[in-house]
Design an enzyme around this catalytic site. Sequence first.
Site, PDB file in Angstrom:
ATOM      1  N   ARG A  75       0.740  -1.166   0.100  1.00 49.55           N
ATOM      2  CA  ARG A  75       0.021  -0.010  -0.059  1.00 49.55           C
ATOM      3  C   ARG A  75       0.916   1.332   0.021  1.00 49.55           C
ATOM      4  O   ARG A  75       2.082   0.976   0.454  1.00 49.55           O
ATOM      5  CB  ARG A  75      -0.997  -0.042   1.114  1.00 49.55           C
TER       6      ARG A  75
ATOM      7  N   HIS B  47      -1.534   0.715  -9.866  1.00 47.92           N
ATOM      8  CA  HIS B  47      -2.110  -0.301  -9.094  1.00 47.92           C
ATOM      9  C   HIS B  47      -2.629  -1.491 -10.037  1.00 47.92           C
ATOM     10  O   HIS B  47      -3.715  -1.768  -9.947  1.00 47.92           O
ATOM     11  CB  HIS B  47      -3.169   0.308  -8.288  1.00 47.92           C
TER      12      HIS B  47
HETATM   13  P1  NDP Z   1      -1.708 -11.747   4.080  1.00 46.67           P
HETATM   14  O1  NDP Z   1      -2.585 -11.609   5.186  1.00 46.67           O
HETATM   15  O2  NDP Z   1      -1.893 -13.348   3.647  1.00 46.67           O
HETATM   16  O3  NDP Z   1      -0.168 -11.717   4.520  1.00 46.67           O
HETATM   17  C1  NDP Z   1       0.248 -10.790   5.284  1.00 46.67           C
HETATM   18  C2  NDP Z   1       1.620 -10.980   5.695  1.00 46.67           C
HETATM   19  O4  NDP Z   1       2.302  -9.762   6.234  1.00 46.67           O
HETATM   20  C3  NDP Z   1       1.857 -12.127   6.604  1.00 46.67           C
HETATM   21  O5  NDP Z   1       3.029 -12.886   6.460  1.00 46.67           O
HETATM   22  C4  NDP Z   1       1.869 -11.392   7.749  1.00 46.67           C
HETATM   23  O6  NDP Z   1       2.810 -11.820   8.801  1.00 46.67           O
HETATM   24  C5  NDP Z   1       2.765  -9.998   7.574  1.00 46.67           C
HETATM   25  N1  NDP Z   1       2.643  -8.956   8.354  1.00 46.67           N
HETATM   26  C6  NDP Z   1       1.497  -8.208   8.879  1.00 46.67           C
HETATM   27  N2  NDP Z   1       1.848  -7.406   9.862  1.00 46.67           N
HETATM   28  C7  NDP Z   1       3.271  -7.541   9.834  1.00 46.67           C
HETATM   29  C8  NDP Z   1       4.079  -6.941  10.957  1.00 46.67           C
HETATM   30  N3  NDP Z   1       3.619  -5.864  11.522  1.00 46.67           N
HETATM   31  N4  NDP Z   1       5.177  -7.105  10.640  1.00 46.67           N
HETATM   32  C9  NDP Z   1       5.824  -8.116   9.906  1.00 46.67           C
HETATM   33  N5  NDP Z   1       4.954  -8.732   9.178  1.00 46.67           N
HETATM   34  C10 NDP Z   1       3.612  -8.571   9.098  1.00 46.67           C
HETATM   35  O7  NDP Z   1      -1.865 -10.770   2.935  1.00 46.67           O
HETATM   36  P2  NDP Z   1      -1.657 -11.007   1.364  1.00 46.67           P
HETATM   37  O8  NDP Z   1      -0.371 -11.649   0.787  1.00 46.67           O
HETATM   38  O9  NDP Z   1      -2.874 -11.592   0.717  1.00 46.67           O
HETATM   39  O10 NDP Z   1      -1.505  -9.615   0.768  1.00 46.67           O
HETATM   40  C11 NDP Z   1      -0.827  -8.547   1.355  1.00 46.67           C
HETATM   41  C12 NDP Z   1      -1.147  -7.091   0.734  1.00 46.67           C
HETATM   42  O11 NDP Z   1      -0.822  -6.976  -0.657  1.00 46.67           O
HETATM   43  C13 NDP Z   1      -2.474  -6.632   0.688  1.00 46.67           C
HETATM   44  O12 NDP Z   1      -2.947  -6.474   2.139  1.00 46.67           O
HETATM   45  C14 NDP Z   1      -2.574  -5.430   0.107  1.00 46.67           C
HETATM   46  O13 NDP Z   1      -2.343  -4.330   0.653  1.00 46.67           O
HETATM   47  C15 NDP Z   1      -1.616  -5.666  -0.862  1.00 46.67           C
HETATM   48  N6  NDP Z   1      -2.176  -6.132  -2.334  1.00 46.67           N
HETATM   49  C16 NDP Z   1      -1.916  -5.194  -3.511  1.00 46.67           C
HETATM   50  C17 NDP Z   1      -2.527  -5.726  -4.714  1.00 46.67           C
HETATM   51  C18 NDP Z   1      -1.750  -4.677  -6.001  1.00 46.67           C
HETATM   52  O14 NDP Z   1      -2.253  -4.968  -7.033  1.00 46.67           O
HETATM   53  N7  NDP Z   1      -0.897  -3.847  -5.697  1.00 46.67           N
HETATM   54  C19 NDP Z   1      -3.259  -6.773  -4.907  1.00 46.67           C
HETATM   55  C20 NDP Z   1      -3.452  -7.493  -3.694  1.00 46.67           C
HETATM   56  C21 NDP Z   1      -3.100  -7.052  -2.473  1.00 46.67           C
HETATM   57  P3  NDP Z   1       2.132 -13.559   9.462  1.00 46.67           P
HETATM   58  O15 NDP Z   1       2.586 -14.424   8.394  1.00 46.67           O
HETATM   59  O16 NDP Z   1       2.899 -13.671  10.527  1.00 46.67           O
HETATM   60  O17 NDP Z   1       0.833 -13.257   9.865  1.00 46.67           O
END
Ligand code: NDP
Length: 309
Positions: free
Chosen positions: A224, A272
């Site tokens: 984001r 995006h």
């Molecule tokens: P998930 O919820 O599957 O994964 C999120 C990951 O981030 C997990 O590994 C989580 O850790 C980690 N995480 C969250 N908070 C923290 C933190 N404070 N410190 C360290 N690691 C953290 O999300 P997705 O992979 O499905 O999607 C990720 C993001 O990608 C979406 O939220 C969105 O913002 C973005 N996105 C962008 C798109 C685009 O076209 N540009 C399209 C789709 C998504 P843990 O494994 O330990 O829970």
Amino acid sequence: MTEQIRILIASKGKPEALAQGFRQEFPQAEILTDPAALDGTPVPYVVAGKPDPGTIAAVPGLELVLSLNAGIEHLLAPGEVPEGVPIVRLVDPAMTEGMSDWCLAVVLSWHRNLPLYRADTEWTRRTEVLSRDRVVTVLGAGALGSRVARLLAAIGFDTRVWSRTGRAVEGARAFAGPEGLVEATTGADAVVNLLPLTDATRDVLDAALFARMNRGGLVASAGRGQHLVDADLIAALDSGQIGAAALDVFRTEPLPPEDPLWTHPGILVTPHVAAPTQPGSAVRIMAENIRRHMNGDPITEIADPARGY
Ligand code: NDP
């Protein structure tokens, strides 16, 4: 199934195409696309893009929100989805495939100096480094980050992956928590951001992180826009600490024409598009989750408001 299903599609982008998909999945259902037409009859299911503020909160009899996006920070904002109503994130292999393509394209293009050769008008042979000699760090090991990290490792990059809990990814070294971020990014040649936006991840791509990376590296962000401190990136590019950036997400979208990110020679801007929602597969996945809800079966990928993702 005796009770009639009602589904509201609260999305500004092409709700009719989605409605058609849901009509095929649930021929008996009432599919609504105009929130203004709600008459007080309960609508248990909302398929949510980014509707006008307060739209979802006004839906009577709401039981489940199905997000059209993987990122759901806008649905967790105050006044949006009423407390206690579960939000299902979109986790779609088609989206993961799209994101992997974007990330591999920008990493490989930078790795093999393609933007530099594209700009050359002379026979300049640059130092070419093997993938095994590049450290690439992926921030986020979720649905998207874990596949991207696995593929980067499979190509041969010295791959690190950072998450909240230190989730393991085949072929990559896993790091956890705030101290893990320092370790994971120290000496990185490229950082690929695939984090969700939460209070803990906002502004993560800042001057301190860039300073820990090896000089001349790549910053790629498709998480984001609020993850990136724009001014810190521009300063790091101008000083040469960062060599190139690829950005798919921005604090304001569409990125305003006057924004300096557009014209900086070191920055690739994509609008995006890294992993757009694929309507066909998304409808099938959401329909399956509605069926699970109706049958009382567990649904994975429910967002946790306390965690913020
Ligand atoms: P998930 O919820 O599957 O994964 C999120 C990951 O981030 C997990 O590994 C989580 O850790 C980690 N995480 C969250 N908070 C923290 C933190 N404070 N410190 C360290 N690691 C953290 O999300 P997705 O992979 O499905 O999607 C990720 C993001 O990608 C979406 O939220 C969105 O913002 C973005 N996105 C962008 C798109 C685009 O076209 N540009 C399209 C789709 C998504 P843990 O494994 O330990 O829970």
